[in-house]
Scaffold this active site. Structure first.
Site, PDB file in Angstrom:
ATOM      1  N   LYS A  83       0.862  -1.182   0.000  1.00 52.82           N
ATOM      2  CA  LYS A  83       0.000   0.000   0.000  1.00 52.82           C
ATOM      3  C   LYS A  83       0.890   1.221   0.000  1.00 52.82           C
ATOM      4  CE  LYS A  83      -4.564   0.787   1.099  1.00 52.82           C
ATOM      5  NZ  LYS A  83      -5.640   0.026   0.439  1.00 52.82           N
ATOM      6  N   THR A  94      -4.221  -5.190   1.348  1.00 53.11           N
ATOM      7  CA  THR A  94      -3.433  -3.961   1.572  1.00 53.11           C
ATOM      8  C   THR A  94      -4.145  -3.074   2.587  1.00 53.11           C
ATOM      9  OG1 THR A  94      -4.434  -2.740  -0.272  1.00 53.11           O
ATOM     10  CG2 THR A  94      -2.482  -4.064  -0.773  1.00 53.11           C
ATOM     11  N   ASP A  95      -5.452  -3.209   2.667  1.00 46.53           N
ATOM     12  CA  ASP A  95      -6.203  -2.438   3.656  1.00 46.53           C
ATOM     13  C   ASP A  95      -5.806  -2.839   5.079  1.00 46.53           C
ATOM     14  OD1 ASP A  95      -8.340  -0.481   4.090  1.00 46.53           O
ATOM     15  OD2 ASP A  95      -9.343  -2.162   5.067  1.00 46.53           O
ATOM     16  N   HIS A 128      19.334  26.079 -12.944  1.00 47.63           N
ATOM     17  CA  HIS A 128      19.982  27.222 -13.599  1.00 47.63           C
ATOM     18  C   HIS A 128      19.188  28.505 -13.372  1.00 47.63           C
ATOM     19  CE1 HIS A 128      22.473  24.270 -15.507  1.00 47.63           C
ATOM     20  NE2 HIS A 128      21.462  23.719 -16.153  1.00 47.63           N
TER      21      HIS A 128
HETATM   22  O1  LIG Z   1      28.683  22.803 -12.299  1.00 47.89           O
HETATM   23  C1  LIG Z   1      28.375  22.520 -13.469  1.00 47.89           C
HETATM   24  N1  LIG Z   1      28.632  21.274 -13.950  1.00 47.89           N
HETATM   25  C2  LIG Z   1      28.317  20.904 -15.231  1.00 47.89           C
HETATM   26  O2  LIG Z   1      28.577  19.743 -15.649  1.00 47.89           O
HETATM   27  C3  LIG Z   1      27.693  21.864 -16.042  1.00 47.89           C
HETATM   28  N2  LIG Z   1      27.258  21.839 -17.329  1.00 47.89           N
HETATM   29  C4  LIG Z   1      26.723  23.066 -17.587  1.00 47.89           C
HETATM   30  O3  LIG Z   1      26.188  23.404 -18.664  1.00 47.89           O
HETATM   31  N3  LIG Z   1      26.834  23.879 -16.492  1.00 47.89           N
HETATM   32  C5  LIG Z   1      27.435  23.146 -15.519  1.00 47.89           C
HETATM   33  N4  LIG Z   1      27.777  23.454 -14.250  1.00 47.89           N
END
Ligand SMILES: O=c1[nH]c(=O)c2[nH]c(=O)[nH]c2[nH]1
Length: 303
Positions: free
Chosen positions: A25, A72-73, A268
């Site tokens: 579960k 499972t209950d 990023h």
């Molecule tokens: O710290 C990083 N590692 C990477 O492998 C990577 N690749 C990327 O495009 N930026 C970064 N930055």
């Protein structure tokens, strides 16, 4: 229920096909309020759990024989009974109690696994005092553990720090990387480093009653290694380097941990192009990129 002491194997070959099955579960929310462990303060364990059992029930899959199928209950109900029986400090302590209880209750089970994911509630401070029974939800980080018990064998515990968001606004760069004709990424000595740590660690022995303290130490190691000592901090050459150093730091400081498996997304944040408006941007105005992300994986094992 026909529960045989001599368990059948959890797989069967039928007409040239090997059939294996486990079941359980998931999404079982156990919300346990400890009222006595650190009285007068209450503690909250808000744990989403997955239960997985293995036993000689393969005939349920092959011929529809449910005689060895614990519903499972019922599994779900049993987990609340385990929760009622003790005041546990951590997901690991609750998981170990649960796995032991399942194996003790059902002699036909080969193996019981609990995957536990705790939603964190921090105690509130009001008028300068820790509040005994009021909390604030903290996300997205979760305290996760996988506890596996095999009949006649040891209990294995894997602890995970999940979704620990970390950010530094400087002292991070990425340069000297392999460049080919498709490379567009410019090298940098100053960027923003944002991630959400997923780190799974293993133990040489079961530190029962100390899991929560160890988790706090691992978190502290990660925070200190990621940021470096103030005011300067520590320069990160890449996510790879920092991730590896975080795991090494925890292994050096905590002797009964044996292995770290780390997964760090590189979330990023790109500089917004203010030059198009003839304005400067000295790493002050960014946007989080919602698309593709780096995902950096590392395993560090004590040898
Ligand atoms: O710290 C990083 N590692 C990477 O492998 C990577 N690749 C990327 O495009 N930026 C970064 N930055």
């Amino acid at each position: 229920m026909a529960q045989s002491e001599v368990a059948a194997p959890p797989s069967l070959v039928v007409n040239g096909y090997k059939i294996e099955g486990t079941y359980g579960k998931f999404n079982v929310n156990v919300f346990r309020v400890n009222k006595n462990r650190v009285a007068p303060f209450h503690e909250v364990l808000d744990i989403d759990t997955e239960i997985v059992l293995e036993a000689g029930f393969i005939e349920a899959y092959t011929v529809g024989d449910n005689s060895n199928i614990l519903p499972t209950d019922t599994m779900k109900n049993f987990l609340y009974v385990v929760a009622q029986k003790g005041e546990y400090e951590s997901v690991e302590d609750f998981g170990i109690a649960g796995v032991r209880a399942f194996l003790a209750e059902h002699s036909y089970l080969h193996k019981a696994t609990l995957i536990l994911s705790r939603n964190i509630w921090d105690r509130l401070t009001v008028a300068g005092q820790d509040h005994p029974h009021a909390f604030k939800g903290v996300g997205p980080e979760k305290e996760v553990a996988r506890v596996i018990g095999t009949r006649g064998g040891d209990i294995k515990v894997y602890s995970t720090i999940y979704g620990m968001k970390l950010l530094k606004t400087t002292q991070s760069g990425f340069e000297g990387f392999y460049v080919d004709r498709y490379t567009t990424l410019p090298p940098t000595q100053d960027r923003l480093f944002a991630t959400a740590v997923e780190a799974t660690y293993e133990y040489s022995d079961l530190p029962e009653g100390k899991f929560q303290a160890i988790r706090e130490r691992v978190r502290r190691c990660f925070i200190e290694e990621f940021s470096g000592p103030p005011p300067k901090g520590a320069y990160s050459k890449s996510v790879q380097e920092t991730e590896c150093e975080m795991a090494l730091r925890a292994l050096k400081e905590i002797p009964n941990l044996t292995r770290f498996e780390m997964v760090l997304p590189n979330i990023h944040h790109f500089k917004f192009n203010l030059a198009q408006f003839s304005l400067p941007n000295d790493n002050e105005v960014f946007f989080r990129n919602e698309g593709a992300s780096g995902k950096i994986h590392c395993i560090v094992t004590r040898v």
